[in-house]
Design a protein around this motif. Sequence first.
Motif, PDB file in Angstrom:
ATOM      1  N   ILE A 115       0.766  -1.199   0.082  1.00  0.00           N
ATOM      2  CA  ILE A 115       0.077   0.052  -0.085  1.00  0.00           C
ATOM      3  C   ILE A 115       0.928   1.245   0.000  1.00  0.00           C
ATOM      4  CG2 ILE A 115      -1.888   1.343   1.202  1.00  0.00           C
ATOM      5  CD1 ILE A 115      -2.915  -1.301   2.454  1.00  0.00           C
ATOM      6  N   LYS A 116       1.951   1.221   0.815  1.00  0.00           N
ATOM      7  CA  LYS A 116       2.996   2.495   0.777  1.00  0.00           C
ATOM      8  C   LYS A 116       3.466   2.735  -0.701  1.00  0.00           C
ATOM      9  CE  LYS A 116       4.339   2.734   5.465  1.00  0.00           C
ATOM     10  NZ  LYS A 116       5.381   2.800   6.615  1.00  0.00           N
ATOM     11  N   THR A 117       3.800   1.660  -1.362  1.00  0.00           N
ATOM     12  CA  THR A 117       4.307   2.232  -2.533  1.00  0.00           C
ATOM     13  C   THR A 117       3.514   2.933  -3.520  1.00  0.00           C
ATOM     14  OG1 THR A 117       5.523   0.025  -2.527  1.00  0.00           O
ATOM     15  CG2 THR A 117       5.427   1.131  -4.668  1.00  0.00           C
ATOM     16  N   PRO A 118       2.231   2.425  -3.910  1.00  0.00           N
ATOM     17  CA  PRO A 118       1.341   3.564  -4.639  1.00  0.00           C
ATOM     18  C   PRO A 118       0.998   4.512  -3.903  1.00  0.00           C
ATOM     19  CG  PRO A 118       0.014   1.561  -3.944  1.00  0.00           C
ATOM     20  CD  PRO A 118       1.408   1.295  -3.478  1.00  0.00           C
ATOM     21  N   VAL A 119       0.846   4.639  -2.633  1.00  0.00           N
ATOM     22  CA  VAL A 119       0.676   6.111  -2.052  1.00  0.00           C
ATOM     23  C   VAL A 119       1.664   6.918  -2.000  1.00  0.00           C
ATOM     24  CG1 VAL A 119       0.316   6.893   0.559  1.00  0.00           C
ATOM     25  CG2 VAL A 119      -0.948   4.977  -0.273  1.00  0.00           C
ATOM     26  N   ALA A 120       2.961   6.214  -2.050  1.00  0.00           N
ATOM     27  CA  ALA A 120       4.066   7.192  -2.173  1.00  0.00           C
ATOM     28  C   ALA A 120       4.195   7.932  -3.647  1.00  0.00           C
ATOM     29  CB  ALA A 120       5.481   6.498  -1.900  1.00  0.00           C
ATOM     30  N   SER A 121       3.807   6.903  -4.570  1.00  0.00           N
ATOM     31  CA  SER A 121       3.616   7.147  -5.951  1.00  0.00           C
ATOM     32  C   SER A 121       2.853   8.470  -5.988  1.00  0.00           C
ATOM     33  CB  SER A 121       3.495   6.374  -6.850  1.00  0.00           C
ATOM     34  OG  SER A 121       4.357   5.252  -6.755  1.00  0.00           O
ATOM     35  N   GLN A 144      -4.006  24.142  -6.969  1.00  0.00           N
ATOM     36  CA  GLN A 144      -3.009  23.932  -5.667  1.00  0.00           C
ATOM     37  C   GLN A 144      -3.735  23.371  -4.271  1.00  0.00           C
ATOM     38  OE1 GLN A 144      -1.177  27.749  -4.970  1.00  0.00           O
ATOM     39  NE2 GLN A 144      -0.172  27.764  -6.777  1.00  0.00           N
ATOM     40  N   GLU A 145      -5.001  23.866  -4.115  1.00  0.00           N
ATOM     41  CA  GLU A 145      -5.978  23.459  -3.143  1.00  0.00           C
ATOM     42  C   GLU A 145      -6.122  21.836  -3.280  1.00  0.00           C
ATOM     43  OE1 GLU A 145      -9.940  24.218  -0.937  1.00  0.00           O
ATOM     44  OE2 GLU A 145      -9.288  25.574  -2.580  1.00  0.00           O
ATOM     45  N   ILE A 146      -6.376  21.390  -4.414  1.00  0.00           N
ATOM     46  CA  ILE A 146      -6.590  20.070  -4.697  1.00  0.00           C
ATOM     47  C   ILE A 146      -5.352  19.082  -4.533  1.00  0.00           C
ATOM     48  CG2 ILE A 146      -7.316  18.344  -6.558  1.00  0.00           C
ATOM     49  CD1 ILE A 146      -8.992  20.531  -7.866  1.00  0.00           C
ATOM     50  N   TYR A 147      -4.139  19.445  -5.103  1.00  0.00           N
ATOM     51  CA  TYR A 147      -3.122  18.879  -4.862  1.00  0.00           C
ATOM     52  C   TYR A 147      -2.622  18.736  -3.271  1.00  0.00           C
ATOM     53  CZ  TYR A 147      -2.320  18.373  -9.902  1.00  0.00           C
ATOM     54  OH  TYR A 147      -2.549  17.992 -11.361  1.00  0.00           O
ATOM     55  N   SER A 148      -2.791  20.017  -2.461  1.00  0.00           N
ATOM     56  CA  SER A 148      -2.281  19.821  -1.227  1.00  0.00           C
ATOM     57  C   SER A 148      -3.194  18.970  -0.486  1.00  0.00           C
ATOM     58  CB  SER A 148      -2.596  21.283  -0.659  1.00  0.00           C
ATOM     59  OG  SER A 148      -1.641  22.116  -1.293  1.00  0.00           O
ATOM     60  N   SER A 149      -4.617  18.834  -0.845  1.00  0.00           N
ATOM     61  CA  SER A 149      -5.539  17.730  -0.275  1.00  0.00           C
ATOM     62  C   SER A 149      -5.223  16.521  -0.490  1.00  0.00           C
ATOM     63  CB  SER A 149      -7.074  18.133  -0.633  1.00  0.00           C
ATOM     64  OG  SER A 149      -7.712  17.021  -0.172  1.00  0.00           O
ATOM     65  N   ILE A 150      -4.812  16.075  -1.623  1.00  0.00           N
ATOM     66  CA  ILE A 150      -4.240  14.763  -1.947  1.00  0.00           C
ATOM     67  C   ILE A 150      -3.103  14.306  -1.069  1.00  0.00           C
ATOM     68  CG2 ILE A 150      -3.383  13.147  -3.990  1.00  0.00           C
ATOM     69  CD1 ILE A 150      -5.232  14.845  -5.808  1.00  0.00           C
ATOM     70  N   ARG A 160       1.470  10.570  -3.995  1.00  0.00           N
ATOM     71  CA  ARG A 160       2.061  11.729  -3.323  1.00  0.00           C
ATOM     72  C   ARG A 160       3.199  12.630  -4.019  1.00  0.00           C
ATOM     73  NH1 ARG A 160       5.213  14.578   0.377  1.00  0.00           N
ATOM     74  NH2 ARG A 160       4.315  15.428   2.192  1.00  0.00           N
ATOM     75  N   ALA A 161       4.099  11.601  -4.638  1.00  0.00           N
ATOM     76  CA  ALA A 161       5.050  12.161  -5.403  1.00  0.00           C
ATOM     77  C   ALA A 161       4.456  13.165  -6.551  1.00  0.00           C
ATOM     78  CB  ALA A 161       6.006  11.239  -5.910  1.00  0.00           C
ATOM     79  N   ALA A 162       3.486  12.270  -7.289  1.00  0.00           N
ATOM     80  CA  ALA A 162       2.841  12.955  -8.242  1.00  0.00           C
ATOM     81  C   ALA A 162       2.118  14.166  -7.965  1.00  0.00           C
ATOM     82  CB  ALA A 162       1.748  12.026  -9.000  1.00  0.00           C
ATOM     83  N   SER A 163       1.486  14.044  -6.876  1.00  0.00           N
ATOM     84  CA  SER A 163       0.687  15.240  -6.303  1.00  0.00           C
ATOM     85  C   SER A 163       1.730  16.291  -5.854  1.00  0.00           C
ATOM     86  CB  SER A 163      -0.108  15.000  -4.904  1.00  0.00           C
ATOM     87  OG  SER A 163      -1.045  14.008  -5.200  1.00  0.00           O
ATOM     88  N   GLU A 164       2.897  16.202  -5.367  1.00  0.00           N
ATOM     89  CA  GLU A 164       3.939  17.324  -5.202  1.00  0.00           C
ATOM     90  C   GLU A 164       4.118  17.726  -6.707  1.00  0.00           C
ATOM     91  OE1 GLU A 164       6.799  15.260  -3.237  1.00  0.00           O
ATOM     92  OE2 GLU A 164       5.934  15.688  -0.909  1.00  0.00           O
ATOM     93  N   VAL A 165       4.540  17.051  -7.693  1.00  0.00           N
ATOM     94  CA  VAL A 165       4.665  17.571  -9.172  1.00  0.00           C
ATOM     95  C   VAL A 165       3.569  18.433  -9.570  1.00  0.00           C
ATOM     96  CG1 VAL A 165       5.376  16.987 -11.350  1.00  0.00           C
ATOM     97  CG2 VAL A 165       6.206  15.705  -9.660  1.00  0.00           C
ATOM     98  N   GLY A 166       2.498  18.035  -9.354  1.00  0.00           N
ATOM     99  CA  GLY A 166       1.166  18.664  -9.741  1.00  0.00           C
ATOM    100  C   GLY A 166       1.138  19.961  -9.049  1.00  0.00           C
ATOM    101  N   LEU A 167       1.378  20.078  -7.605  1.00  0.00           N
ATOM    102  CA  LEU A 167       1.523  21.182  -6.907  1.00  0.00           C
ATOM    103  C   LEU A 167       2.468  22.190  -7.406  1.00  0.00           C
ATOM    104  CD1 LEU A 167       0.109  22.786  -4.331  1.00  0.00           C
ATOM    105  CD2 LEU A 167       1.857  21.608  -2.890  1.00  0.00           C
ATOM    106  N   ALA A 168       3.484  21.837  -7.644  1.00  0.00           N
ATOM    107  CA  ALA A 168       4.540  22.581  -8.263  1.00  0.00           C
ATOM    108  C   ALA A 168       4.381  23.186  -9.501  1.00  0.00           C
ATOM    109  CB  ALA A 168       5.764  21.954  -8.212  1.00  0.00           C
ATOM    110  N   ALA A 216      -2.747  11.676   1.592  1.00  0.00           N
ATOM    111  CA  ALA A 216      -1.710  10.501   1.293  1.00  0.00           C
ATOM    112  C   ALA A 216      -0.642  10.302   2.699  1.00  0.00           C
ATOM    113  CB  ALA A 216      -0.639  10.759   0.198  1.00  0.00           C
ATOM    114  N   ASP A 217      -0.459  11.402   3.244  1.00  0.00           N
ATOM    115  CA  ASP A 217      -0.090  11.296   4.404  1.00  0.00           C
ATOM    116  C   ASP A 217      -0.818  10.529   5.533  1.00  0.00           C
ATOM    117  OD1 ASP A 217       2.488  12.636   3.564  1.00  0.00           O
ATOM    118  OD2 ASP A 217       1.703  14.614   4.050  1.00  0.00           O
ATOM    119  N   GLN A 218      -2.009  10.836   5.656  1.00  0.00           N
ATOM    120  CA  GLN A 218      -2.957  10.485   6.360  1.00  0.00           C
ATOM    121  C   GLN A 218      -3.239   8.795   6.420  1.00  0.00           C
ATOM    122  OE1 GLN A 218      -6.652  11.821   6.333  1.00  0.00           O
ATOM    123  NE2 GLN A 218      -7.657  10.472   8.429  1.00  0.00           N
ATOM    124  N   ILE A 219      -3.024   8.313   5.261  1.00  0.00           N
ATOM    125  CA  ILE A 219      -3.051   6.695   4.687  1.00  0.00           C
ATOM    126  C   ILE A 219      -1.785   6.307   5.385  1.00  0.00           C
ATOM    127  CG2 ILE A 219      -2.890   5.214   2.812  1.00  0.00           C
ATOM    128  CD1 ILE A 219      -4.939   7.005   1.490  1.00  0.00           C
TER     129      ILE A 219
END
Length: 427
Positions: free
Chosen positions: A220-226, A244-250, A228-236, A254-257
Amino acid sequence: MKRWGVLIGTGVFLAIELIAVVFLGVGDRLQVQDTVAVNEILRSVEADWGDMGNHRSIGGAAYVVTDLKGNVLFTTREGLSESVNAGIAHRDTLLDIYAEGEPAGKLIIWNEGAEALQAGKQRAAAVFAIGILLQGCVCGGYMFYLQRKVIRPFRGMKEFAERVAGGNLDVPLKMDRENIFGAFTESFDIMRSELKRARLAEAEAKAEKKELVAKLSHDIKTPVASIRAASEVGLALSETCRQQEIYSSIIAKADQINALITNLFSAALEELSRLSVTPSDMDSRELRNMLENADYLHRAEIPEVPGCLVYADQLRLQQVFDNIFANSYKYANTGMKVSFLKDARSLSISIEDEGGGVKNEELPLIKEKFKRGSGVGNVEGAGLGLYLADFFLKEMQGELNVKNGRLGLTVTVKICLSGFKKSVRNP
């Protein structure tokens, strides 16, 4: 059969004592003097009264002749009653002697039955004393039998029940099929074996659950990490606040999971806090009994325990020793040496076997939950013994240290002295 033998023996000795009592009661009657012989003696004495110096005893009886003043005129032998008072005390036969129709003296015929009665009383008393002594021996032997075959096994069952209640299922119950608790002890040990089998099955199930949790966590952590990483790229790369609000929520979800998965992985360890440990002051001399109870195969040399007061939970400390000795029995199967070291603040008990120890790289992990050495082979076990022992000792403000000794594994149990328990908990 032994109980019937004791009852029969006691009955025989009781009968002997009753016979002795009856003999004393019946034998208290004196032998009756022969009236004919007494009359013959009296007539012979009266016939020779004027010349007692030439009188000769007749009939073989023992008697004394005195005048009215109490002077002895004739006696058949020494040691007879020579006065009326002595004759009465001895229950002799007393007769008046008449000469020419007037009282002239006394005839005291010795009571032979008094001596026989005294001898009979002494024999009866001896028989009575021997009967009581033998009866006491039988009762003492039966008490020894009860102590050995009933009380001691019952105490062993009590200690065994306390161990089972405390969670120690490795120490078998000694069985003696000859005593009356033989069938019970065998049934109790079967119960222990079944409980141990159930415990091992439970431990295996927990280990499988832990392995499953670890695998799921990884998967589970592997896809969650992916994500999160994609969301960080999208946020940037986002150009609007809404993006930015949507990507921050994702990213937050992910951190909560990830946190929930971590909590799920550590949940098994939190179950240990439910085991209660209540240490108190304890005499160190009780440690010898605890070590001897743990060493039920009698393979350890246990020296004299230094006298002091220690701070420990007796039940949990017994579990610690039981786990250490059980591990040595299962994995080393050799003799053991126990040593004590007392310093200003603690008492250390070191237990060393001769099994060669474990690999040095495994020593730091051997006290962890579900961890076992690589040399255990096919020996059954759940890998919880040293982990629990370490937990119990920490709750008692002590320590558990494991190292490779000269011949094998050395496990040292360090217990806090009573006078320093507060300073250990609150340094």
